[in-house]
Design a protein around this motif. Structure first.
Motif, PDB file in Angstrom:
ATOM      1  N   ILE A   5      36.711  51.801  41.711  1.00  0.00           N
ATOM      2  CA  ILE A   5      37.529  50.642  42.070  1.00  0.00           C
ATOM      3  C   ILE A   5      38.390  50.946  43.288  1.00  0.00           C
ATOM      4  CG2 ILE A   5      39.445  49.177  41.313  1.00  0.00           C
ATOM      5  CD1 ILE A   5      38.252  49.168  38.548  1.00  0.00           C
ATOM      6  N   GLU A   6      39.063  52.054  43.268  1.00  0.00           N
ATOM      7  CA  GLU A   6      39.913  52.421  44.407  1.00  0.00           C
ATOM      8  C   GLU A   6      39.070  52.598  45.662  1.00  0.00           C
ATOM      9  OE1 GLU A   6      43.468  55.531  45.624  1.00  0.00           O
ATOM     10  OE2 GLU A   6      42.508  55.706  43.667  1.00  0.00           O
ATOM     11  N   LEU A   7      37.919  53.234  45.508  1.00  0.00           N
ATOM     12  CA  LEU A   7      37.030  53.452  46.648  1.00  0.00           C
ATOM     13  C   LEU A   7      36.511  52.117  47.195  1.00  0.00           C
ATOM     14  CD1 LEU A   7      35.710  55.556  48.419  1.00  0.00           C
ATOM     15  CD2 LEU A   7      33.829  55.668  46.783  1.00  0.00           C
ATOM     16  N   GLN A   8      36.223  51.154  46.320  1.00  0.00           N
ATOM     17  CA  GLN A   8      35.752  49.849  46.792  1.00  0.00           C
ATOM     18  C   GLN A   8      36.821  49.169  47.647  1.00  0.00           C
ATOM     19  OE1 GLN A   8      34.521  46.961  43.882  1.00  0.00           O
ATOM     20  NE2 GLN A   8      34.022  45.475  45.435  1.00  0.00           N
ATOM     21  N   LEU A   9      38.073  49.242  47.209  1.00  0.00           N
ATOM     22  CA  LEU A   9      39.149  48.651  48.003  1.00  0.00           C
ATOM     23  C   LEU A   9      39.278  49.347  49.356  1.00  0.00           C
ATOM     24  CD1 LEU A   9      41.912  48.024  45.326  1.00  0.00           C
ATOM     25  CD2 LEU A   9      40.408  46.351  46.402  1.00  0.00           C
ATOM     26  N   ILE A  10      39.226  50.654  49.356  1.00  0.00           N
ATOM     27  CA  ILE A  10      39.336  51.409  50.600  1.00  0.00           C
ATOM     28  C   ILE A  10      38.182  51.052  51.537  1.00  0.00           C
ATOM     29  CG2 ILE A  10      39.219  53.738  51.598  1.00  0.00           C
ATOM     30  CD1 ILE A  10      40.774  54.658  49.025  1.00  0.00           C
ATOM     31  N   ASN A  11      36.958  50.946  50.991  1.00  0.00           N
ATOM     32  CA  ASN A  11      35.793  50.598  51.808  1.00  0.00           C
ATOM     33  C   ASN A  11      35.904  49.199  52.409  1.00  0.00           C
ATOM     34  OD1 ASN A  11      34.578  53.059  51.383  1.00  0.00           O
ATOM     35  ND2 ASN A  11      33.313  52.340  49.684  1.00  0.00           N
ATOM     36  N   LYS A  12      36.610  48.304  51.726  1.00  0.00           N
ATOM     37  CA  LYS A  12      36.803  46.940  52.232  1.00  0.00           C
ATOM     38  C   LYS A  12      38.084  46.831  53.067  1.00  0.00           C
ATOM     39  CE  LYS A  12      33.394  44.635  50.179  1.00  0.00           C
ATOM     40  NZ  LYS A  12      32.538  43.630  50.757  1.00  0.00           N
ATOM     41  N   LYS A  13      38.709  47.964  53.328  1.00  0.00           N
ATOM     42  CA  LYS A  13      39.946  48.027  54.123  1.00  0.00           C
ATOM     43  C   LYS A  13      41.096  47.255  53.473  1.00  0.00           C
ATOM     44  CE  LYS A  13      37.542  48.898  58.484  1.00  0.00           C
ATOM     45  NZ  LYS A  13      36.714  49.846  57.884  1.00  0.00           N
ATOM     46  N   VAL A  14      41.207  47.452  52.152  1.00  0.00           N
ATOM     47  CA  VAL A  14      42.295  46.861  51.371  1.00  0.00           C
ATOM     48  C   VAL A  14      43.102  48.010  50.786  1.00  0.00           C
ATOM     49  CG1 VAL A  14      42.882  45.432  49.379  1.00  0.00           C
ATOM     50  CG2 VAL A  14      40.922  44.822  50.800  1.00  0.00           C
ATOM     51  N   LYS A  15      44.397  47.991  51.016  1.00  0.00           N
ATOM     52  CA  LYS A  15      45.270  49.035  50.477  1.00  0.00           C
ATOM     53  C   LYS A  15      45.245  48.960  48.952  1.00  0.00           C
ATOM     54  CE  LYS A  15      49.963  50.786  50.623  1.00  0.00           C
ATOM     55  NZ  LYS A  15      51.325  50.575  51.099  1.00  0.00           N
ATOM     56  N   LEU A  24      41.476  44.148  39.887  1.00  0.00           N
ATOM     57  CA  LEU A  24      40.058  44.450  40.079  1.00  0.00           C
ATOM     58  C   LEU A  24      39.453  45.069  38.818  1.00  0.00           C
ATOM     59  CD1 LEU A  24      37.921  44.087  42.209  1.00  0.00           C
ATOM     60  CD2 LEU A  24      38.486  46.338  43.112  1.00  0.00           C
ATOM     61  N   GLU A  25      40.230  45.889  38.128  1.00  0.00           N
ATOM     62  CA  GLU A  25      39.755  46.476  36.884  1.00  0.00           C
ATOM     63  C   GLU A  25      39.484  45.386  35.838  1.00  0.00           C
ATOM     64  OE1 GLU A  25      40.875  50.163  33.904  1.00  0.00           O
ATOM     65  OE2 GLU A  25      42.467  49.246  35.091  1.00  0.00           O
ATOM     66  N   ILE A  26      40.351  44.387  35.757  1.00  0.00           N
ATOM     67  CA  ILE A  26      40.136  43.256  34.830  1.00  0.00           C
ATOM     68  C   ILE A  26      38.824  42.548  35.169  1.00  0.00           C
ATOM     69  CG2 ILE A  26      40.970  40.935  34.219  1.00  0.00           C
ATOM     70  CD1 ILE A  26      42.688  42.962  32.885  1.00  0.00           C
ATOM     71  N   LEU A  27      38.602  42.291  36.451  1.00  0.00           N
ATOM     72  CA  LEU A  27      37.374  41.613  36.870  1.00  0.00           C
ATOM     73  C   LEU A  27      36.130  42.427  36.528  1.00  0.00           C
ATOM     74  CD1 LEU A  27      38.682  40.252  40.259  1.00  0.00           C
ATOM     75  CD2 LEU A  27      37.825  38.840  38.381  1.00  0.00           C
ATOM     76  N   TYR A  28      36.198  43.740  36.689  1.00  0.00           N
ATOM     77  CA  TYR A  28      35.054  44.587  36.357  1.00  0.00           C
ATOM     78  C   TYR A  28      34.816  44.666  34.852  1.00  0.00           C
ATOM     79  CZ  TYR A  28      33.698  46.528  40.841  1.00  0.00           C
ATOM     80  OH  TYR A  28      33.203  46.678  42.117  1.00  0.00           O
ATOM     81  N   LYS A  29      35.863  44.802  34.090  1.00  0.00           N
ATOM     82  CA  LYS A  29      35.710  44.956  32.639  1.00  0.00           C
ATOM     83  C   LYS A  29      35.289  43.667  31.954  1.00  0.00           C
ATOM     84  CE  LYS A  29      38.657  48.900  31.734  1.00  0.00           C
ATOM     85  NZ  LYS A  29      39.860  49.388  31.065  1.00  0.00           N
ATOM     86  N   ASP A  30      35.882  42.558  32.355  1.00  0.00           N
ATOM     87  CA  ASP A  30      35.626  41.290  31.685  1.00  0.00           C
ATOM     88  C   ASP A  30      34.273  40.709  32.072  1.00  0.00           C
ATOM     89  OD1 ASP A  30      36.023  39.137  30.079  1.00  0.00           O
ATOM     90  OD2 ASP A  30      37.608  38.235  31.255  1.00  0.00           O
ATOM     91  N   ARG A  31      33.926  40.786  33.332  1.00  0.00           N
ATOM     92  CA  ARG A  31      32.681  40.264  33.897  1.00  0.00           C
ATOM     93  C   ARG A  31      32.586  38.741  33.860  1.00  0.00           C
ATOM     94  NH1 ARG A  31      31.030  43.732  37.327  1.00  0.00           N
ATOM     95  NH2 ARG A  31      28.829  43.305  37.219  1.00  0.00           N
ATOM     96  N   ASN A  32      33.599  38.069  33.325  1.00  0.00           N
ATOM     97  CA  ASN A  32      33.662  36.616  33.388  1.00  0.00           C
ATOM     98  C   ASN A  32      34.588  36.240  34.536  1.00  0.00           C
ATOM     99  OD1 ASN A  32      32.099  36.153  31.029  1.00  0.00           O
ATOM    100  ND2 ASN A  32      33.882  36.526  29.762  1.00  0.00           N
ATOM    101  N   ALA A  33      34.396  35.051  35.054  1.00  0.00           N
ATOM    102  CA  ALA A  33      35.300  34.564  36.091  1.00  0.00           C
ATOM    103  C   ALA A  33      36.684  34.346  35.485  1.00  0.00           C
ATOM    104  CB  ALA A  33      34.752  33.264  36.681  1.00  0.00           C
ATOM    105  N   VAL A  34      37.716  34.577  36.280  1.00  0.00           N
ATOM    106  CA  VAL A  34      39.089  34.415  35.807  1.00  0.00           C
ATOM    107  C   VAL A  34      39.849  33.471  36.728  1.00  0.00           C
ATOM    108  CG1 VAL A  34      39.202  36.700  34.731  1.00  0.00           C
ATOM    109  CG2 VAL A  34      39.989  36.405  37.074  1.00  0.00           C
ATOM    110  N   SER A  35      40.796  32.772  36.162  1.00  0.00           N
ATOM    111  CA  SER A  35      41.669  31.900  36.954  1.00  0.00           C
ATOM    112  C   SER A  35      42.986  32.626  37.194  1.00  0.00           C
ATOM    113  CB  SER A  35      41.921  30.594  36.209  1.00  0.00           C
ATOM    114  OG  SER A  35      42.666  30.836  35.037  1.00  0.00           O
TER     115      SER A  35
END
Length: 137
Positions: A5-15, A24-35
């Motif tokens: 997760i941290e590496l993905q942010l760094i690769n996308k140039k996001v601190k 991002l961890e919630i999005l990866y773990k849940d795999r459902n769309a979130v509001s």
């Protein structure tokens, strides 16, 4: 926390701030769309504006995509790993009428649409509604 997760942010140039990593961890773990309101309920002590800015940053950096699933609340889901500058998530989204989850069906592509001359397509989303595999079991 997932190490990639941290590496993905760094690769996308996001601190990789603590809040961004948690969202991002919630999005990866849940795999459902979130509001946004889903995230607010998960992070009671976080500022709503911080969560909103996090989602906007992720959307701008092609980490997530926005879904208008007809529920009246915009949802966000992870982009495919190979999402590029075109930011095209051309797949169908499924809304379960029982659990109300919105799920990306990445393997079911949206068919191409041939519009009449002088028409310009800005966005196309196909929403399928029914009962998901978990609720149907």
């Amino acid at each position: 926390m997932l190490p990639s997760i941290e590496l993905q942010l760094i690769n996308k140039k996001v601190k990789p701030t603590a809040m961004r990593l948690l969202v991002l961890e919630i999005l990866y773990k849940d795999r459902n769309a979130v509001s946004l309101s889903d995230l607010v309920s998960k992070f009671e002590r976080a500022e709503k504006s911080t969560l909103f800015r996090t989602l906007k940053t992720f959307e701008e950096k092609k980490i997530i995509h926005r879904i208008d699933d007809g529920t009246g609340s915009v949802k966000y889901a992870l982009c495919a790993d190979d999402c590029d500058d075109m930011h095209e998530d051309e797949h169908i989204h499924f809304v379960c009428t029982v659990c109300k989850n919105t799920i990306c069906l990445n393997n079911i592509k949206i068919p191409s649409i041939n519009l009449p001359n002088n028409f310009k397509l800005n966005d196309l989303q196909i929403i399928a509604k029914g009962i998901c595999d978990k609720c149907n079991s």
